[in-house]
Design a protein around this motif. Sequence first.
Motif, PDB file in Angstrom:
ATOM      1  N   PHE A 368       0.852  -1.403   0.085  1.00  0.00           N
ATOM      2  CA  PHE A 368      -0.074   0.137   0.073  1.00  0.00           C
ATOM      3  C   PHE A 368       0.823   1.339   0.229  1.00  0.00           C
ATOM      4  CE2 PHE A 368      -3.151   3.055   2.012  1.00  0.00           C
ATOM      5  CZ  PHE A 368      -4.414   2.801   0.865  1.00  0.00           C
ATOM      6  N   PRO A 369       0.514   2.227  -0.920  1.00  0.00           N
ATOM      7  CA  PRO A 369       1.437   3.369  -1.325  1.00  0.00           C
ATOM      8  C   PRO A 369       1.521   4.224   0.286  1.00  0.00           C
ATOM      9  CG  PRO A 369      -0.219   3.149  -3.023  1.00  0.00           C
ATOM     10  CD  PRO A 369      -0.580   2.282  -1.696  1.00  0.00           C
ATOM     11  N   LEU A 376      -2.568  12.818  -2.161  1.00  0.00           N
ATOM     12  CA  LEU A 376      -2.411  13.328  -3.428  1.00  0.00           C
ATOM     13  C   LEU A 376      -3.576  13.010  -4.388  1.00  0.00           C
ATOM     14  CD1 LEU A 376      -1.110  15.169  -5.538  1.00  0.00           C
ATOM     15  CD2 LEU A 376       0.503  13.440  -6.397  1.00  0.00           C
ATOM     16  N   ALA A 377      -3.727  11.779  -4.538  1.00  0.00           N
ATOM     17  CA  ALA A 377      -4.915  11.016  -5.269  1.00  0.00           C
ATOM     18  C   ALA A 377      -6.154  11.601  -4.844  1.00  0.00           C
ATOM     19  CB  ALA A 377      -4.965   9.407  -5.115  1.00  0.00           C
ATOM     20  N   LEU A 378      -6.348  11.720  -3.557  1.00  0.00           N
ATOM     21  CA  LEU A 378      -7.826  12.032  -3.063  1.00  0.00           C
ATOM     22  C   LEU A 378      -7.937  13.664  -3.466  1.00  0.00           C
ATOM     23  CD1 LEU A 378      -7.810  10.502   0.597  1.00  0.00           C
ATOM     24  CD2 LEU A 378      -9.220  10.024  -1.254  1.00  0.00           C
ATOM     25  N   ARG A 400      -0.041   1.297 -12.786  1.00  0.00           N
ATOM     26  CA  ARG A 400      -1.519   0.885 -13.116  1.00  0.00           C
ATOM     27  C   ARG A 400      -2.113  -0.058 -11.785  1.00  0.00           C
ATOM     28  NH1 ARG A 400      -4.980   1.361 -17.302  1.00  0.00           N
ATOM     29  NH2 ARG A 400      -3.894   3.299 -17.616  1.00  0.00           N
ATOM     30  N   SER A 401      -1.463  -1.170 -11.722  1.00  0.00           N
ATOM     31  CA  SER A 401      -2.125  -2.011 -10.884  1.00  0.00           C
ATOM     32  C   SER A 401      -1.791  -1.662  -9.306  1.00  0.00           C
ATOM     33  CB  SER A 401      -1.296  -3.646 -11.056  1.00  0.00           C
ATOM     34  OG  SER A 401       0.040  -3.256 -10.651  1.00  0.00           O
ATOM     35  N   ARG A 402      -0.913  -1.116  -9.027  1.00  0.00           N
ATOM     36  CA  ARG A 402      -0.840  -0.477  -7.706  1.00  0.00           C
ATOM     37  C   ARG A 402      -1.837   0.648  -7.223  1.00  0.00           C
ATOM     38  NH1 ARG A 402       4.627   1.712  -4.701  1.00  0.00           N
ATOM     39  NH2 ARG A 402       3.920   1.187  -2.525  1.00  0.00           N
ATOM     40  N   LEU A 403      -2.235   1.483  -8.348  1.00  0.00           N
ATOM     41  CA  LEU A 403      -3.053   2.524  -8.377  1.00  0.00           C
ATOM     42  C   LEU A 403      -4.450   1.895  -8.080  1.00  0.00           C
ATOM     43  CD1 LEU A 403      -3.623   5.522  -8.382  1.00  0.00           C
ATOM     44  CD2 LEU A 403      -3.796   5.374 -10.718  1.00  0.00           C
ATOM     45  N   GLU A 404      -4.755   0.965  -8.762  1.00  0.00           N
ATOM     46  CA  GLU A 404      -6.209   0.292  -8.886  1.00  0.00           C
ATOM     47  C   GLU A 404      -6.166  -0.380  -7.419  1.00  0.00           C
ATOM     48  OE1 GLU A 404      -6.200  -2.177 -12.247  1.00  0.00           O
ATOM     49  OE2 GLU A 404      -7.008  -0.948 -13.606  1.00  0.00           O
ATOM     50  N   MET A 405      -5.186  -0.931  -7.004  1.00  0.00           N
ATOM     51  CA  MET A 405      -5.330  -1.670  -5.584  1.00  0.00           C
ATOM     52  C   MET A 405      -5.626  -0.455  -4.541  1.00  0.00           C
ATOM     53  SD  MET A 405      -3.407  -2.200  -2.510  1.00  0.00           S
ATOM     54  CE  MET A 405      -1.574  -1.994  -2.947  1.00  0.00           C
TER      55      MET A 405
END
Length: 697
Positions: A368-369, A376-378, A400-405
């Motif tokens: 998890f990042p 930042l994403a929020l 991509r995969s980590r962002l989707e997770m």
Amino acid sequence: MDDEASAGLRQRAEACLRQLAGEHARLREDQWAAIHALVVERRRALVVQRTGWGKSAVYFVATVLLREQGAGPTVIVSPLLALMRNQIAAAERAGVRAATINSSNTDDWEQVFTDVRDGAVDLLLVSPERLNNPDFRDQVLPRLAAGAGLVVVDEAHCISDWGHDFRPDYRRLRTLFADLPSGVPVLATTATANARVTRDVADQLAADSETLVLRGPLDRESLRLSVVRLAGAEQRLAWLAEQLDELPGSGIIYTLTVAAAHEIATFLRDRGYAVAAYTGQTEQAERLQAEQDLLDNKVKALIATSALGMGFDKPDLGFIVHVGAPQSPVAYYQQIGRAGRGVERAEVILLPGAEDRDIWAYFAGLAFPAENVVRLALEVLEQEGTLSTAALESRVDLGRSRLEMMLKVLDVDGAVRRVRGGWTATGQAWAYDRERYERVAAERSREQRAMLDYEAAEACRMEFLRRELDDPEAAPCGRCDNCTGRHRSADVSDAAATQARDRLRRPGVEVTPRRMWPTGMKAEGISGRIPASLQAEPGRALGRLTDLGWGNRLRRVLSDGAPDAPVSGEVFDAVVEVLSAWDWPQRPVGVVGMASATRPAMIADLARRVATIGRLPYLGEIEYAGTGPGPRRHNSAQRVRTLWNALTVPDTVPGLGGPVLLVDDRVDTGWTVTIAAKLLREAGVPAVLPLVLAVTA
């Protein structure tokens, strides 16, 4: 329910079981306890039992009994298509009418929903990915949940992020459990949950009453565990080639990477074995055929990644070999549980490799990042409204995969919501659970150390695995190599070792050029197909970092701590071999090096040596303009934005009348080579031929 009624219900349950499993089948006491809890008490239960114990019999029998009482259909959340196919076949044997909803049968959904509504379906299997689809979540799932007679979660350890195979889509089940009408029983099943995962899943299941946990001993009496330590990848391939015929029946050879699966499959086929590669990248039709060929004993083995894990059911599977160790004993126990379910003896052999830790480290990087990235994403979603994953990727530096997770976890936590067109922020307060994420990361590290301890263990191997699963009845098995003192030989013949070495040292893999610009970059004027006039040609790499052969050597050369120095004679000779085998339509007229912030000396020297041996002019380097390449980026959109105006071509390039070799150390995302090729083509170069030491995957 009085004793007489309970006895009658058990008799009916036994009759259902015999229809499913044969006339001699009898319910285990814990099977009956689970069925009674579901059918009579309408409780929530978690069954943690070894593979082959009969967990599916519990929900098949409970489904029949509940349907006879007028309950709605059973809804099963099942993680893999292979598992769904096996379960549907088993359901039919039990007289249960089953159907499935998953990504591979969307054309059938309307008919399935009609059959459910008309009472023609007793059991509906749903893939967890459907739970996070907006239309399914908002329109279909509420109807299914409201009318369900029983909800089942198979492979329930996936719910918990403490588990070895946590899947974010499973997190939505927590909401499903909370929204179920009163009195709808819930069953969760798994063969691989230690005490911490069991508590976590039981807590997420719990509603008005405590979850019933039925946990049994996890010994597998048919399994014969052993470890064979071999000096390197060449010896492991040679050992397989010489020992495979001696292993009983047909089985699975697990690898840690896609590249290794294909390497081993090719080598064993060359040695005359009927084998097939099976990975997450294998086409669906090929996977189905490979599964069937193994079921029918038409192949000796499938050479598989973890894509063939949960769900594959072949009771007479005679062996499982791991070329490289999974990163936890629990994951290892789950995979070896595929073997020996219907035979008295199955061989389970681990061939650990020096590269295992490197591969584990790569997967550890997918955790998890960090909080600043999540925030930042929020913020981006709050400011810009609904964004697709691709559009958000251009603003948040995650693959991509980590962002989707991350987004799926935030969705379950209530901070974002998946809607038509992408993701939107909900505005709800959200706390970054740093302590939990750090504890999970620490648990992953502990599991990796435990896997190394398993490899080196001198005591019982099955007892070791059972203790890792917190099995209170763990005891020496009396069957493994350490218990019996009979250790498999690590000897291989010189001929087999030579053949394996020749195969693994065969240099050269194709580098596929990028054809499309990243999505989500229309605002920058970058979108769609890359014009053919600006593309690179298919290139060549010495090897993949995940290869069993060149991968080990290249990882040492290209690791973060490796010195920036000319490549060895062995590596350069292999590069020359790659060049010699490269059948290009037109011979290059020059060589260009690629700028590098980390290995400028290595790349410049390699490019000059290639030019010298090919009797070609060295045209200089593509350089970084201004302050250099900037920080490393993890996804395509971020990488392209960083590079777009950052590179310049040498003055010697314009006016060339033929192709150029573009030399770099490695291809990761592929965008550095793509942008460099675009600039060279714009400068008049008719073709760009990338030549690199390694590709990442």
